[in-house]
Design a protein around this motif. Structure first.
Motif, mmCIF file in Angstrom:
data_model
loop_
_atom_site.group_PDB
_atom_site.id
_atom_site.type_symbol
_atom_site.label_atom_id
_atom_site.label_comp_id
_atom_site.label_asym_id
_atom_site.label_seq_id
_atom_site.Cartn_x
_atom_site.Cartn_y
_atom_site.Cartn_z
ATOM 1 N N THR A 1 2.849 9.584 21.542
ATOM 2 C CA THR A 1 4.260 9.350 21.214
ATOM 3 C C THR A 1 5.078 10.613 21.434
ATOM 4 O OG1 THR A 1 3.679 7.648 19.588
ATOM 5 C CG2 THR A 1 5.860 8.668 19.381
ATOM 6 N N ILE A 2 4.526 11.752 21.043
ATOM 7 C CA ILE A 2 5.240 13.017 21.253
ATOM 8 C C ILE A 2 5.445 13.268 22.748
ATOM 9 C CG2 ILE A 2 5.087 15.520 20.971
ATOM 10 C CD1 ILE A 2 3.542 15.026 18.383
ATOM 11 N N TYR A 3 4.408 12.987 23.549
ATOM 12 C CA TYR A 3 4.527 13.192 24.999
ATOM 13 C C TYR A 3 5.565 12.246 25.600
ATOM 14 C CZ TYR A 3 3.527 12.617 29.934
ATOM 15 O OH TYR A 3 3.656 12.489 31.294
ATOM 16 N N ILE A 4 5.477 10.970 25.245
ATOM 17 C CA ILE A 4 6.414 9.985 25.796
ATOM 18 C C ILE A 4 7.846 10.332 25.398
ATOM 19 C CG2 ILE A 4 7.124 7.557 25.673
ATOM 20 C CD1 ILE A 4 4.719 8.029 27.395
ATOM 21 N N SER B 1 10.367 6.516 21.516
ATOM 22 C CA SER B 1 9.298 7.400 21.044
ATOM 23 C C SER B 1 9.868 8.642 20.383
ATOM 24 C CB SER B 1 8.391 7.790 22.209
ATOM 25 O OG SER B 1 7.748 6.660 22.745
ATOM 26 N N ALA B 2 10.952 9.160 20.936
ATOM 27 C CA ALA B 2 11.597 10.320 20.318
ATOM 28 C C ALA B 2 12.111 9.971 18.927
ATOM 29 C CB ALA B 2 12.743 10.809 21.204
ATOM 30 N N ILE B 3 12.708 8.795 18.784
ATOM 31 C CA ILE B 3 13.191 8.373 17.463
ATOM 32 C C ILE B 3 12.013 8.175 16.511
ATOM 33 C CG2 ILE B 3 14.465 6.597 16.216
ATOM 34 C CD1 ILE B 3 16.040 6.067 18.751
ATOM 35 N N SER B 4 10.908 7.625 17.019
ATOM 36 C CA SER B 4 9.720 7.450 16.185
ATOM 37 C C SER B 4 9.197 8.787 15.675
ATOM 38 C CB SER B 4 8.626 6.732 16.985
ATOM 39 O OG SER B 4 9.048 5.462 17.412
ATOM 40 N N PHE B 5 9.228 9.798 16.538
ATOM 41 C CA PHE B 5 8.776 11.119 16.116
ATOM 42 C C PHE B 5 9.712 11.710 15.063
ATOM 43 C CE2 PHE B 5 8.493 15.789 16.752
ATOM 44 C CZ PHE B 5 7.182 15.950 16.336
#
Length: 302
Positions: A47-50, A277-281
């Motif tokens: 997730t961090i990579y995406i 993914s950025a929002i998830s992080f």
């Protein structure tokens, strides 16, 4: 030798009580570590990579995404819909978890502690039933309850045609989540109240203390740690809850779009997997910060 080094000298070395040895011990731990790595660590790293790419669900970016750095995070900080989702999530957590489940769960535990066993078991069974039922089943029941045409609530209030999920979406979600999640708070507080000495409650009754004085001066000091733990857990669960999507799908016009629902809409309906993914992080970081604050408060209390 100084006295400061005496404890280190006198401390007994760690012993292999089970007699497994390092190799066998690692063998027992390995399956659990593999599961944690496969289902927790790897998804988090992925997730961090995406989140730093322009990866999309379809199109050229789905085949060969490129690194965009912190652009997704900058976009999130300037996204009005994301700000709206954050605000609605705070309202959802405050209304249904911190206030709703906490107060209702404690009230049930406090009232049921002196009721007849058959009454207590019956209420606990129905309350637990709401908690253990699958979210899809519970959501379907509440959609039927709030339904505009023939809904149970309209039948009770005599307000046919009122579209509760459209006119009052967040209020409906708060009531729904409070009803569904109260069981955990009730069971936790029921256990915590067992630690309150009955002699102190009896003394308070004999001196004429009011119910609020008894709660404030006797009960709450004994269960403060339980209140803190319960508030943290239900707050984190509620902030990451996807069930609102089952009732309103974030509508109407984003009026009930909490952060988890917004992430889903951005990822699967908008196709922006990198941005979602950025929002998830960011949501993960928020959860970690809240947990750190809780640990700090708990350490200060101890």
């Amino acid at each position: 030798m100084t006295s400061a080094t005496a404890p280190a000298r006198d401390r007994a070395p760690a012993r292999d009580v089970a007699g497994l040895g390092v190799g066998r011990a690692l063998g027992f731990v390995a399956p659990a570590m593999l599961l944690i790595g496969a289902f927790l660590v790897f998804p988090a790293l992925w997730t961090i990579y995406i989140g730093i790419t322009n990866y999309r669900l379809t199109g050229v970016e789905a085949v060969s995404p490129s690194i965009v750095g912190l652009s997704n995070y900058t976009k999130a900080l300037n996204d009005a819909l994301f700000h709206n989702a954050l605000w609605l999530t705070l309202l959802f957590v405050l209304g249904s978890a911190i206030i709703g489940q906490n107060i209702l769960g404690f009230t049930l535990a406090w009232v049921l502690r002196r009721t007849r066993p058959v009454v207590r078991r019956t209420v606990e069974a129905f309350t637990l039933l709401a908690w253990i039922l699958p979210s899809t089943v519970v959501a379907y029941l509440w959609v039927a309850f709030f339904d505009r045409d023939g809904g149970t609530l309209n039948g009770i209030l005599g307000t046919p045609g009122t579209a509760w999920l459209i006119d009052y979406p967040m209020a409906c979600l708060v009531v729904f989540n409070t009803w569904r999640g109260t069981a955990f708070s009730m069971m936790l507080y029921s256990s915590a109240l067992q630690a309150v000495p009955p002699s102190q409650l009896e003394s308070a009754r004999m001196v004429g203390a009011s119910g609020w004085q008894t709660l404030r001066d006797i009960v709450f000091p004994h269960i403060r740690g339980h209140v803190l733990t319960n508030t943290l857990l239900i707050s984190l669960w509620t902030a990451n809850d996807f069930s609102p999507f089952l009732l309103t799908k974030g509508g109407p016009n984003h009026e009930s779009e909490t952060v988890p629902v917004y992430i889903y809409n951005v990822a699967l309906q908008g196709g922006e997997l990198g941005y979602s993914s950025a929002i998830s992080f960011l949501l993960l970081i928020a959860n970690l910060l809240v947990s750190l604050v809780y640990l700090r408060l708990l350490r200060r209390r101890s």
